[in-house]
Scaffold this active site. Structure first.
Site, mmCIF file in Angstrom:
data_model
loop_
_atom_site.group_PDB
_atom_site.id
_atom_site.type_symbol
_atom_site.label_atom_id
_atom_site.label_comp_id
_atom_site.label_asym_id
_atom_site.label_seq_id
_atom_site.Cartn_x
_atom_site.Cartn_y
_atom_site.Cartn_z
ATOM 1 N N ALA A 159 2.947 -0.427 3.084
ATOM 2 C CA ALA A 159 3.752 0.686 2.117
ATOM 3 C C ALA A 159 4.404 1.576 3.081
ATOM 4 O O ALA A 159 5.730 1.892 2.292
ATOM 5 C CB ALA A 159 2.919 0.495 1.074
ATOM 6 N N TYR A 160 3.614 2.710 3.280
ATOM 7 C CA TYR A 160 4.069 3.986 3.536
ATOM 8 C C TYR A 160 5.504 3.333 4.791
ATOM 9 O O TYR A 160 6.214 3.969 4.829
ATOM 10 C CB TYR A 160 2.930 4.760 4.390
ATOM 11 C CG TYR A 160 3.502 6.100 5.390
ATOM 12 C CD1 TYR A 160 4.293 6.791 4.777
ATOM 13 C CD2 TYR A 160 3.302 5.997 5.992
ATOM 14 C CE1 TYR A 160 4.190 8.100 4.622
ATOM 15 C CE2 TYR A 160 3.136 7.590 7.117
ATOM 16 C CZ TYR A 160 4.156 8.534 6.345
ATOM 17 O OH TYR A 160 4.636 9.413 7.047
ATOM 18 N N ALA A 161 5.059 2.807 6.035
ATOM 19 C CA ALA A 161 6.206 1.994 7.347
ATOM 20 C C ALA A 161 7.509 1.652 6.197
ATOM 21 O O ALA A 161 8.311 1.744 6.536
ATOM 22 C CB ALA A 161 5.282 1.380 7.594
ATOM 23 N N LYS A 164 9.305 4.166 4.643
ATOM 24 C CA LYS A 164 10.472 4.932 5.835
ATOM 25 C C LYS A 164 11.270 4.950 6.403
ATOM 26 O O LYS A 164 12.263 4.976 7.329
ATOM 27 C CB LYS A 164 9.322 5.409 6.269
ATOM 28 C CG LYS A 164 7.820 6.550 6.139
ATOM 29 C CD LYS A 164 9.227 7.880 5.254
ATOM 30 C CE LYS A 164 8.379 9.109 4.859
ATOM 31 N NZ LYS A 164 8.774 10.239 4.782
#
Length: 257
Positions: A159-161, A164
């Site tokens: 989710a983070y990658a 970003k």
């Protein structure tokens, strides 16, 4: 006032998530060069503390309390900042609220949060800031991404990658579209001794030591001296020909295309 000749005297900067960590480090570095700083974040007490330190360095600073997931409020905040300081020259999209963990452990709302606080908030702020940055004649946007985007193994970072990576693409698109307006848009992917990292290092000292050993320069960056100073350079005249780039401020650990 710190390092002379960076060309930030009289500039106005807006930094999100500036109550602590990397955002605070960036705000401090910009203020040390004579920039006025609008300090954005969710927690009034943290923002006020940052402002006190900035003022102690001789910079004008004002807190603006806002939750970035309330994207409809962001254009009004940009207007308030420009009104308070007489314009806007630098926008730093640092704040991020999101979830980490395996994809199957996450519901839609948790997954969505990282996009709302990341690329959606940055998009709203960038659009609202555009007329002021254009008027500046040397406007600069710096978006914070992550070296996690280029890892082969994205387990628990999906989710983070993803959020970003979207922000990195947004950076590149804005750089191309807004270059003729005199606005440069870059992103940085930092490793920094933020409160979150410090807590992780305390809880998992062996893993932290292993991680640090993979950084060629041998240490995790200081929020102001390593990350903030690089942002000063990116926003100043020395980097006037650099736009659309992702700068890996990670001591040499990651490789970006």
């Amino acid at each position: 006032m710190g390092h002379a000749g960076t060309g930030l005297e009289g500039k106005v900067a807006l930094v999100t998530g500036a109550g602590q960590g990397v955002g605070q480090g960036i705000a401090l570095a910009l203020a040390s060069e004579g920039a006025s700083v609008a300090v954005l974040g969710r927690t009034a007490t943290k923002l006020e503390r940052t402002c006190e330190v900035l003022r102690a360095r001789g910079a004008a600073a004002e807190p603006f309390v806002v939750d970035l997931v309330e994207t409809h409020r962001l254009p009004g905040v940009v207007e308030a900042v420009a009104e308070r300081f007489g314009g806007l020259d630098i926008l730093v999209n640092n704040a991020y609220t999101g979830s980490f963990g395996p994809l199957l452990s996450m519901d839609d709302e948790q997954f969505r949060l990282g996009f709302t606080s990341g690329p959606f908030a940055a998009f709203a702020l960038m659009k609202a800031a555009h007329p002021y940055l254009k008027r500046s004649g040397a406007g600069s946007v710096v978006n914070l991404v992550t070296s996690v985007m280029v890892r082969w193994d994205l387990s628990t970072y999906g989710a983070y990658a993803a959020a970003k990576s979207a922000l990195r693409s947004l950076t590149r698109a804005a750089a191309h579209e807004w270059g003729p307006d005199g606005i440069r848009v870059n992103s940085i992917a930092p490793h920094a001794m933020s409160p979150g990292y410090a807590k992780w290092q305390e809880e998992f000292p062996e893993e932290a030591a292993e991680f640090c050993a993979t950084i060629p320069l041998g240490y995790v960056g200081d929020c102001e001296q390593d990350i903030g100073r690089a942002v000063v350079m990116l926003c100043g005249p020395d980097a006037r020909y650099l736009t659309g780039a992702t700068v890996p401020l990670d001591g040499g650990q990651a490789n970006f295309d």
